[in-house]
Design a protein around this motif. Sequence first.
Motif, short mmCIF file in Angstrom:
data_model
loop_
_atom_site.label_atom_id
_atom_site.label_comp_id
_atom_site.label_asym_id
_atom_site.label_seq_id
_atom_site.Cartn_x
_atom_site.Cartn_y
_atom_site.Cartn_z
N ASP A 186 0.87 -1.19 0.00
CA ASP A 186 0.00 0.00 0.00
C ASP A 186 0.89 1.22 0.00
OD1 ASP A 186 -2.52 -1.25 0.25
OD2 ASP A 186 -2.15 -1.60 2.37
N VAL A 187 0.63 2.16 -0.90
CA VAL A 187 1.37 3.43 -0.88
C VAL A 187 0.42 4.51 -0.34
CG1 VAL A 187 2.57 5.18 -2.25
CG2 VAL A 187 2.80 2.76 -2.84
N ILE A 188 0.86 5.16 0.72
CA ILE A 188 0.03 6.19 1.37
C ILE A 188 0.58 7.55 0.97
CG2 ILE A 188 -0.62 7.15 3.60
CD1 ILE A 188 0.29 4.16 4.60
N HIS A 189 -0.26 8.39 0.38
CA HIS A 189 0.23 9.68 -0.07
C HIS A 189 -0.66 10.79 0.46
CE1 HIS A 189 2.72 12.21 -2.44
NE2 HIS A 189 1.73 12.64 -3.19
N ILE A 190 -0.03 11.90 0.82
CA ILE A 190 -0.78 12.96 1.49
C ILE A 190 -1.61 13.80 0.51
CG2 ILE A 190 1.07 14.69 1.43
CD1 ILE A 190 0.38 15.08 4.50
N PHE A 191 -1.16 13.90 -0.75
CA PHE A 191 -1.90 14.68 -1.74
C PHE A 191 -2.85 13.77 -2.54
CE2 PHE A 191 1.65 17.46 -0.87
CZ PHE A 191 1.01 18.69 -0.79
N ASP A 192 -3.64 14.42 -3.42
CA ASP A 192 -4.57 13.60 -4.19
C ASP A 192 -3.96 13.08 -5.47
OD1 ASP A 192 -4.45 16.04 -5.31
OD2 ASP A 192 -6.61 16.33 -5.56
N TYR A 193 -2.71 13.42 -5.74
CA TYR A 193 -2.04 12.77 -6.87
C TYR A 193 -0.55 12.58 -6.54
CZ TYR A 193 -0.53 17.41 -8.60
OH TYR A 193 0.05 18.65 -8.74
N LEU A 194 0.05 11.56 -7.16
CA LEU A 194 1.41 11.13 -6.82
C LEU A 194 2.47 12.07 -7.41
CD1 LEU A 194 0.93 7.38 -7.80
CD2 LEU A 194 1.04 8.30 -5.47
N MET A 195 3.65 12.03 -6.80
CA MET A 195 4.81 12.78 -7.32
C MET A 195 4.48 14.21 -7.70
SD MET A 195 7.05 10.00 -9.52
CE MET A 195 7.92 11.22 -10.47
N GLU A 196 3.75 14.87 -6.79
CA GLU A 196 3.31 16.24 -7.11
C GLU A 196 4.49 17.20 -7.25
OE1 GLU A 196 3.22 14.97 -4.11
OE2 GLU A 196 4.20 16.47 -2.90
N ARG A 197 5.67 16.78 -6.75
CA ARG A 197 6.83 17.67 -6.90
C ARG A 197 7.46 17.56 -8.28
NH1 ARG A 197 9.27 17.14 -0.80
NH2 ARG A 197 7.33 17.86 0.08
#
Length: 809
Positions: free
Chosen positions: A172-183
């Motif tokens: 499971d990958v947990i991410h704080i934003f609504d889309y990945l690799m936002e940087r």
Amino acid sequence: MKRKQLVLIGNGMAGVRCIEEILKIDRDAFDITIFGSEPYPNYNRILLSTVLQGDTSIDDITMNDWEWYRKNNIRLFVGETVVDIDKEQQLVRTDQGRTVPYDELIIATGSKPFILPIPGANKKGVTAFRDIKDCEMMMEYAKTYKKAAVIGGGLLGLEAARGLLNLGMEVDVIHIFDYLMERQLDPTASKLLQRELEKQGMNFLLKKETAEIFGDGRVEGVRFKDGTEIAADLVVMAVGIRPNVDLARESGIAVNRGIVVNDYLETSVPHIYAVGECAEHRGIVYGLVAPLYEQGKVLAEAVCGIKGRPYEGSVVSTQLKVSGVDVFSAGEFMDGEGTASIKVYDEFRGIYKKVVIRDGKIVGAVLFGDTSEGRKLLDMINKNESISNSFQLSFFQSTANSSNKSMVAAMADTDVVCGCNGVTKGTICKAIVEHGLKTVEEVRDCTNASRSCGGCKGLVAELLEYTLGEEFDKHAMKETVCGCTTLSRDEVIAEIKAKNLKYVREVMNVLGWKNEEGCSKCRPALNYYLSMLYPSEYVDEAESRFVNERLHANIQADGTYSVVPRMYGGVTTAEQLRKIADVAEKYNVPMIKLTGGQRIDLLGVKKEDLPRIWAELDMPSGYAYAKALRTVKTCVGKQFCRFGTQDSTKLGIDMEKKFERLNTPHKVKMAVSACPRNCAESGIKDVGIVGVDGGWEIYVGGNGGTHLRAGDLLCTVRTEEEVIEMTGAFLQYYRESANYLERTSKWVERVGLEHIREVIFDQETRRQLLDRLEEALAATKDPWKEIVENKEMQEKLFTSLQVKVPVNR
Ligand SMILES: Cc1cc2nc3c(=O)[nH]c(=O)nc-3n(C[C@H](O)[C@H](O)[C@H](O)COP(=O)(O)OP(=O)(O)OC[C@H]3O[C@@H](n4cnc5c(N)ncnc54)[C@H](O)[C@@H]3O)c2cc1C
Ligand SMILES: NC(=O)c1ccc[n+]([C@@H]2O[C@H](COP(=O)([O-])OP(=O)(O)OC[C@H]3O[C@@H](n4cnc5c(N)ncnc54)[C@H](O)[C@@H]3O)[C@@H](O)[C@H]2O)c1
Ligand code: SF4
Ligand code: FES
């Protein structure tokens, strides 16, 4: 003239690269001392992702081996941390009480992974992903546990997640934003990426804030701020990094987010410089090697007294190292005020390309699905080039025809091929012609291209083909022993036989090794090939062996050693147990542990105690450190188990006594189970024996490690003697035809089971193999006994303090 004292704090990628640049400018200017907290020579941190994903091994990611430090007269202290900089007296002090003066000091302490300050973050099973230790911990966990949670959907988190999937875990990958690799990505590219990674088996929990990691001692799950939770046995935190600046701050050097440096990498204190992830230049702290290497080049000149070109900052680009996913991002990739963008979206083929333009110039780009233009775009951003009509046309066209076969031909000489190391097409082509380079490894050693993330290897190979034409295939497709030679393993062995070469150095001299000392890859390999070819006359060259094999004990993370005595078939006696207990008590052994191979491991032994412990145990070496037969694990068998059809314990003991001490290309593990219930796990051993009605099945090429593989059924035989005969022939053929450091699992797959059967089922060939095996076995001696009886060897190996030889597990 007295040389100046140069001290480097931090034996990592940026600091050591800077030292390389200094040596290129003036190799005699300084006496160099390097301190590194980690217990290894400089290694390629980037490739830890590749190690976790199973594409390379930890042993292969060393960038500068011990020999490199020795050859360049660098004093290296590993496992030693600098704790104080006395800028008035120009001294550094370490945690081991050492004080070293400096004329010039470089701080390259890198970063620390950020650990979320939440309850449970210190539980067993929570790790960052930053160094070899973290990587090994994850690989170890994956052997026992199933469920992993990765917190952070950035570059590191996704590469870790791919690695854990490869290791057989559910992720499971947990991410704080609504889309990945936002940087690095805009929402469109990110969603395409997510779709692809979901296909590969990752599960995403987006817009999730972790509140707590729970579990009774060990991690059992992750709870979120919205009250939901998931189960997890392993939690990997990949939520960013923080520059490692405590030492600089405490020493009174100006620190903001990183150590503040000017365009020549000078800090606020004279004669002290900072480079790499710990440095902050014009308000920016970089976290990728390309800018750090650029900094290193400028700093090298500055330290050598050349105030040439200043460092003015870098435009960074990134690529994700996950197979099957092509993503590229550079510069200002989000639309903003004053920007316009060109986008191409081929939904059918999953290709998305976007360039962001300001004042007619490209300032950023995002590519997904086809990243072939990434380097070109980065070059245009760096050169501040205006966007032309022809570029716009090619940008649209290349989506329809995304082959990059002819790309290298179309590249200008000034185009960068290797982004990490800033190497251009012109530099590579010139080096190929001028130095007669034939392989990607040779290009790497000569120009640095492909030495970091390895993402440009394909392009370098294409450049070789483009420059060498037909000559390329002949050489480049071959796997050479290492970068010191253009010869493959088979060619080296053929030459050794034809020229009757008998010593490692002789082989290197006669066969024209480029590096006359060899390297940590070829020296142990040549030592093995020579001992395999001339078992009774070859004198083992201990200095060509890895430290574990040289000292006959496994070096541990804290610099102590482990002792595993031989217990044939995993069977012991009260007398042996008493001796082990006595030794453990007398030498204050901190941990006694049962191993997976049914042995007893004494952990935390001091190097100088090893010979006395071996003498007092008076048991043979268990070879737990060697490329040799490690253990034969056995089940209880028919003597006590009601399901047993055969005497597995006796056969296991016989096999271990027969093949113990035999040198092999890599470690060999065996098991004997007396019925198909397989309690000794025979299916995942190099050689696994299973009792069946009226006989034994022999499985080969199994592996229970990182590359889990079930063994293949080689044959079924009736008697124990036939088991030993077939196993012997199999082992000897493996010894003679595998590459050094190739496990049987890889070898069986490479040469094919059918081929192995053809060889060893032929009676005459088998007899010859067994004759050669007997010759090799006859030449073996117990190494512990040999050392116990030889005072000189004890003195040489166990009382001198500095043994700097390659480590390999
Ligand atoms: C898994 C992974 C994958 C990556 N992939 C990529 C990639 O694909 N492309 C890319 O460009 N970058 C990548 N990176 C980032 C890249 O590895 C780093 O940018 C680079 O290693 C930084 O180099 P450095 O020398 O500044 O720091 P480091 O390599 O961290 O070296 C610093 C060293 O200093 C030591 N040290 C610290 N304090 C002291 C002290 N007081 N005394 C003695 N020693 C000390 C540390 O132990 C460490 O060994 C990746 C990083 C990781 C972890
Ligand atoms: N292929 C590559 O170039 C590569 C690969 C691995 C690592 N690296 C480098 O290593 C360094 C570390 O990588 P990283 O990915 O940890 O750093 P990062 O800062 O690039 O990404 C961290 C991610 O974690 C997310 N995050 C932050 N807090 C979170 C939370 N509480 N819960 C869930 N998600 C959260 C952020 O939104 C961000 O996307 C970076 O400098 C990176 O560039 C590069
Ligand atoms: S493998 Fe069969 S014989 Fe051996 S212990 Fe298990 S059940 Fe008993
Ligand atoms: S692009 Fe990373 S090594 Fe060349």
